[in-house]
Write a protein that holds these residues in place. Structure first.
Motif, mmCIF file in Angstrom:
data_model
loop_
_atom_site.group_PDB
_atom_site.id
_atom_site.type_symbol
_atom_site.label_atom_id
_atom_site.label_comp_id
_atom_site.label_asym_id
_atom_site.label_seq_id
_atom_site.Cartn_x
_atom_site.Cartn_y
_atom_site.Cartn_z
ATOM 1 N N HIS A 111 0.979 -1.212 0.088
ATOM 2 C CA HIS A 111 -0.010 -0.017 -0.009
ATOM 3 C C HIS A 111 0.890 1.094 -0.039
ATOM 4 O O HIS A 111 1.751 1.441 1.009
ATOM 5 N N VAL A 112 0.852 1.859 -0.986
ATOM 6 C CA VAL A 112 1.797 3.104 -1.409
ATOM 7 C C VAL A 112 0.982 4.472 -0.698
ATOM 8 O O VAL A 112 -0.200 4.628 -0.880
ATOM 9 N N GLN A 113 1.904 5.052 0.195
ATOM 10 C CA GLN A 113 1.384 6.278 0.512
ATOM 11 C C GLN A 113 2.790 6.954 1.409
ATOM 12 O O GLN A 113 3.567 6.240 1.534
ATOM 13 N N PRO A 142 0.131 11.412 -0.344
ATOM 14 C CA PRO A 142 0.682 11.282 -1.814
ATOM 15 C C PRO A 142 2.240 10.923 -1.588
ATOM 16 O O PRO A 142 2.769 11.737 -0.865
ATOM 17 N N TRP A 195 -2.040 2.306 -4.684
ATOM 18 C CA TRP A 195 -2.049 3.770 -3.781
ATOM 19 C C TRP A 195 -3.173 3.571 -3.073
ATOM 20 O O TRP A 195 -4.406 3.321 -3.538
ATOM 21 N N MET A 243 -4.776 6.122 -0.420
ATOM 22 C CA MET A 243 -4.805 7.527 -0.107
ATOM 23 C C MET A 243 -5.819 8.118 0.857
ATOM 24 O O MET A 243 -6.823 7.321 1.111
ATOM 25 N N ILE A 299 -3.051 13.111 -6.595
ATOM 26 C CA ILE A 299 -2.837 11.930 -6.850
ATOM 27 C C ILE A 299 -2.100 11.750 -8.205
ATOM 28 O O ILE A 299 -1.293 11.072 -8.240
ATOM 29 N N SER A 355 1.687 12.513 -7.864
ATOM 30 C CA SER A 355 2.517 11.565 -7.260
ATOM 31 C C SER A 355 2.772 10.354 -8.341
ATOM 32 O O SER A 355 3.872 10.139 -8.277
ATOM 33 N N VAL A 356 1.713 10.168 -8.883
ATOM 34 C CA VAL A 356 1.905 9.068 -10.010
ATOM 35 C C VAL A 356 2.806 9.161 -11.046
ATOM 36 O O VAL A 356 3.788 8.489 -11.487
ATOM 37 N N TRP A 406 6.351 8.949 -9.601
ATOM 38 C CA TRP A 406 6.608 7.656 -9.419
ATOM 39 C C TRP A 406 7.079 6.945 -10.835
ATOM 40 O O TRP A 406 7.948 6.367 -10.572
#
Length: 286
Positions: free
Chosen positions: A226-228, A239, A262, A264, A273, A276-277, A280
């Motif tokens: 879980h990305v945060q 984000p 993600w 959030m 968001i 941030s993507v 990434w």
């Protein structure tokens, strides 16, 4: 909502979580059948049953002293596995419960916010919590194991893999050492690790773990994340690249086939968001 996730944010896969209730299912299944989106994973319990609502799903624990409560947790999990198989989602993410001890994590966070981080009072409180947990955790862990054996066996029959998520609170199950021991004892290819960047960063900020050291040990066994990001000491679900997590150091510690999802805060804007993507992708590719 699903169309916004796909068209505006650019995600082709989604994770369905605890907030998904049965009235939402026809619309979700319609988009899935049309091939508009695909499901990467389900977060237990999904869909949320009327047996649990309006209670918090985390009240239904594999660690519960009550056999009836544990049985409800198992039943709901098997239903989630069935739903994952129906949606062709390969992973189900699990929380395991908590040790029945005096809550400590939020008290440590409050102390950190008021300038008492690593003070004598802080250290005494933390050491006391560790001593308390070490005394009483084994009984809770045994109950968890008994539940997990049934769940993993059923998941194998459906070709679904179970990811045990890293937890935010010290009183929750498992700690990092316990998680490694669970994986070693059960030795099942269906059972693996699910990393939560925010939870583990909070643990590091409070002095329980070293985030990178933990991932060097467990990273190869990770199914997904879980990305945060996390703003010190404990404002997670932000984000990526807006907080204190060193993603450049941590991301290479995962397998190349690891899933990045993600997760959030509900108040995060689509623009934040999306930004941030993009960052990434520039750093780590697709």
């Amino acid at each position: 909502m699903l169309r916004e996730i796909k068209t505006k944010l650019g995600f082709d896969f989604i994770e369905l979580g605890q907030a998904i209730q049965r009235p939402l299912l026809p619309g979700i299944e319609k988009m899935l059948d049309a091939g508009e989106v695909r499901v990467s994973s389900l977060h237990n319990f999904c869909p949320l049953s009327a047996e649990l609502a309006p209670s918090s799903p985390d009240r239904c624990k594999f660690s519960a002293v009550s056999a009836a409560e544990r049985e409800v947790a198992i039943t709901q999990t098997l239903r989630t596995i069935d739903f994952a198989a129906r949606l062709d989602a390969p992973f189900v993410v699990l929380h395991l419960g908590q040790v029945e001890m005096s809550p400590i994590t939020n008290r440590l966070i409050a102390m950190a916010k008021t300038g008492k981080y690593l003070s004598r009072e802080y250290v005494r409180m933390k050491i006391g919590a560790v001593q308390e947990r070490e005394k009483i955790a084994p009984a809770s862990l045994q109950r968890v194991k008994e539940c997990l054996y049934r769940i993993v066996e059923y998941a194998a029959s459906k070709n679904i893999r179970i990811g045990l998520e890293s937890r935010r609170d010290y009183e929750q199950i498992p700690t990092e050492r316990e998680l490694m021991e669970l994986l070693e004892e059960m030795k099942s290819p269906q059972l693996g690790y699910w990393h939560n960047f925010g939870h583990s960063q909070i643990k590091e900020n409070l002095g329980f773990i070293d985030h990178a050291e933990w991932l060097r040990a467990i990273g190869p066994r990770a199914f997904g994340c879980h990305v945060q990001d996390c703003v010190w000491p404990a404002r997670d679900h932000q984000p990526p690249f807006t907080g204190g997590i060193d993603f450049e150091k941590l991301v290479p510690l995962f397998p190349t086939n690891c899933l990045f999802v993600w997760e959030m805060n509900a108040n995060t804007t689509a623009d934040a968001i999306g930004q941030s993507v993009q960052m990434w992708k520039e750093r780590f590719g697709e």
